[in-house]
Design a protein around this motif. Structure first.
Motif, mmCIF file in Angstrom:
data_model
loop_
_atom_site.group_PDB
_atom_site.id
_atom_site.type_symbol
_atom_site.label_atom_id
_atom_site.label_comp_id
_atom_site.label_asym_id
_atom_site.label_seq_id
_atom_site.Cartn_x
_atom_site.Cartn_y
_atom_site.Cartn_z
ATOM 1 N N ARG A 6 0.735 -1.263 -0.110
ATOM 2 C CA ARG A 6 0.019 -0.075 0.052
ATOM 3 C C ARG A 6 0.921 1.342 0.061
ATOM 4 N NH1 ARG A 6 -3.694 0.542 5.116
ATOM 5 N NH2 ARG A 6 -4.155 2.509 4.051
ATOM 6 N N TYR A 7 2.207 1.176 0.389
ATOM 7 C CA TYR A 7 3.046 2.371 0.467
ATOM 8 C C TYR A 7 3.723 2.422 -0.621
ATOM 9 C CZ TYR A 7 0.740 2.938 5.023
ATOM 10 O OH TYR A 7 -0.013 3.268 5.774
ATOM 11 N N ASP A 23 -0.758 -6.052 4.253
ATOM 12 C CA ASP A 23 -1.007 -4.698 4.392
ATOM 13 C C ASP A 23 -1.886 -4.509 5.455
ATOM 14 O OD1 ASP A 23 0.379 -3.609 2.297
ATOM 15 O OD2 ASP A 23 -1.029 -3.399 0.958
ATOM 16 N N GLN A 24 -2.912 -5.322 5.929
ATOM 17 C CA GLN A 24 -3.680 -5.269 6.823
ATOM 18 C C GLN A 24 -3.072 -5.668 8.067
ATOM 19 O OE1 GLN A 24 -7.670 -7.268 6.513
ATOM 20 N NE2 GLN A 24 -7.341 -6.780 4.435
ATOM 21 N N GLU A 27 -0.584 -3.034 9.098
ATOM 22 C CA GLU A 27 -1.282 -1.586 9.630
ATOM 23 C C GLU A 27 -1.781 -1.973 11.032
ATOM 24 O OE1 GLU A 27 -2.319 2.340 8.310
ATOM 25 O OE2 GLU A 27 -1.089 0.659 7.626
ATOM 26 N N THR A 158 -1.807 8.755 3.925
ATOM 27 C CA THR A 158 -1.945 7.955 4.750
ATOM 28 C C THR A 158 -0.509 7.008 5.270
ATOM 29 O OG1 THR A 158 -3.988 7.251 3.980
ATOM 30 C CG2 THR A 158 -3.254 5.600 5.342
ATOM 31 N N GLY A 159 -0.493 6.922 6.709
ATOM 32 C CA GLY A 159 0.904 6.434 7.222
ATOM 33 C C GLY A 159 1.700 7.712 7.693
ATOM 34 N N TRP A 162 1.718 7.895 11.579
ATOM 35 C CA TRP A 162 2.411 6.870 12.168
ATOM 36 C C TRP A 162 3.812 7.208 12.568
ATOM 37 C CZ3 TRP A 162 -1.204 4.229 14.237
ATOM 38 C CH2 TRP A 162 -2.291 3.461 13.510
ATOM 39 N N ASN A 191 -4.801 11.000 13.173
ATOM 40 C CA ASN A 191 -5.376 9.708 13.491
ATOM 41 C C ASN A 191 -5.664 9.512 14.928
ATOM 42 O OD1 ASN A 191 -5.521 7.076 13.658
ATOM 43 N ND2 ASN A 191 -3.560 6.466 13.036
#
Length: 445
Positions: A6-7, A23-24, A27, A158-159, A162, A191
């Motif tokens: 995903r990244y 990916d899940q 995450e 997104t990301g 983190w 987030n």
């Protein structure tokens, strides 16, 4: 065109379903939620020759910090290494995990850091490097690795949040409290479910003595961080610390019993929290009933003494509190054998962990003078065996109480003065200074 996660990191499979499941898993680990290991296993079940699936699974074993995980990690590593089509990044992950599972923690730290530097969009590599920095007491790495990776991201992506949470914790461990809180609150604005960012801000408030504010901060966000099962116990521990500073022992014990006490499936880092909280209560003369015995039994069942000095010290605390001299001797023996070996843990045990464990044992035997002079030479170097500033505070608290009981007024005044300077409004720090002055007056009389 190569398949990517995903990244944007290339993977050596074209099975997009397996990649999405992995990916899940990544995450879930970033959020300390759900069951990342089950998700990694599901990705591998969907695509058995998925090299990054095996590499991520091995990395999860590294992050656990548990001795039993090393053998499990090696199985994943061997499965991944057997795949000739693995790409360079996947092979680097496997090599980094192998170093850890074979006992070379410093080499693993270096290798995961190198992956993060070469592939700054690999958030799992960054998180494992961040974890190894924590295990080995590399405060600068905790701060600098996420800061470096962020340069390759846009804030809107997104990301990004983190990395802010990781940066916040690193800044706090380096004493840069204002910047740490700013980064942590920014991460939470992006987030709100980020339990690691919540934890970083909680650390700032702990270090600055902002206890009432800390209770409010965690209370307002409890619905989010309490769902992060892999970190929730630690955030409950932080909440209890705020109450402990004000001698609100009933509230501390209530939090302990509800959320910190060992349960089936407790992991090492949770046992560390349980041991440290009971030890702090014991230092204050609070009756803890049979709680130490339960933690001692959990450590005994966990096994693996001699694997990681920081954990060994906390196992010793639990066994001492439970009055299990046999188990204390067993862990100290394992630590002495580890200290005679080679590698990262041998050094950490020899230089820091073993002297501290022997000092804690002397304290519990009532030999407070020996406890003081066993711990004084190494307490200031304790960052070198990992943990956070807040976690290592149990060392200073034990040394302070030992000095007070031994009548070592000058040592006690120095330690109490240090606490009072950091937390001038702290009732505990004020009381410690008063006690240290009384000890000095009694000696002068």
């Amino acid at each position: 065109m190569a398949t990517t996660d995903r990244y944007g990191n290339a993977v050596s499979t074209t099975n997009r379903g397996a990649v999405a499941t992995l990916d899940q898993a990544a995450e879930a680990m970033l959020g300390f939620r759900a069951d990342p290991l089950a998700l990694a296993d599901a990705a591998i079940a969907e695509q058995p020759d998925f090299a990054m699936g095996h590499a991520l699974r091995a990395g999860l074993m590294v992050m656990s910090g548990e001795p039993a995980a090393a053998a499990e990690g090696l199985r994943s590593i061997e499965a991944g290494e057997a795949l000739r089509h693995a790409n360079a990044r996947e092979r680097a992950h496997l090599a980094a995990a192998r170093a850890w599972c074979e006992g070379d923690m410093s080499l693993a730290q270096t290798r995961y850091g190198a992956i993060s530097a070469e592939y700054p969009r690999d958030l799992f590599a960054l998180q494992v490097a961040h974890t190894t920095d924590f295990f080995l007491g590399n405060a600068a790495g905790l701060r600098d690795r996420p800061t470096a990776a962020m340069r390759n991201w846009r804030e809107a992506e997104t990301g990004f949040a983190w990395m802010l949470g990781m940066q916040a914790f690193g800044l706090e461990e380096c004493g840069e409290y204002g910047q740490a809180e700013q980064a942590g609150r920014m991460a939470l604005a992006l987030n709100p479910t980020d339990a690691w960012a919540t934890h970083a801000v909680a650390h700032v408030m702990e270090m600055q003595g902002r206890d009432r504010e800390g209770v409010q901060f965690l209370g307002l966000r409890e619905g989010a961080w309490s769902q992060a099962g892999l970190l929730a116990v630690h955030n409950w521990w932080h909440l209890a610390l705020y109450h402990l500073e004000h001698s609100e022992h009933d509230q501390v014990l209530a939090i302990y019993d509800r959320a910190v006490a060992p349960r089936e499936g407790s992991v090492v880092l949770e046992l560390v929290d349980a041991s440290a909280m009971l030890w702090r209560l014991m230092l204050r003369g609070v009756e803890t009933g049979g709680r130490f015995a339960a933690v001692s039994a959990a450590w005994q069942a966990m096994g693996g003494a001699g694997f990681y000095a920081f954990s060994d010290l906390h196992a010793v605390m639990a066994h001492l509190g439970a009055g299990r001299a046999d188990l204390v001797a067993e862990v100290l023996g394992a630590m002495r054998r580890a200290a005679a070996g080679r590698g990262s843990n041998a050094r950490m045990t020899r230089d820091i962990g073993l002297p501290l464990a022997e000092g804690f044992a002397a304290f519990m035997l009532g030999d407070h003078g020996r406890a003081v002079w066993t711990m004084v030479p190494v307490a200031g170097q304790a960052i070198g065996f990992g943990g956070s500033n807040a976690q290592r505070d149990v060392i200073w608290l034990t040394l302070l109480e030992a000095a007070l009981r031994a009548g070592e007024g000058s040592v006690a005044r120095g330690l109490a003065g240090r606490r009072l300077a950091a937390k001038p409004e702290s009732p505990f720090a004020q009381a410690a200074m008063a006690r240290s002055r009384a000890v000095g007056a009694a000696r002068a009389a």
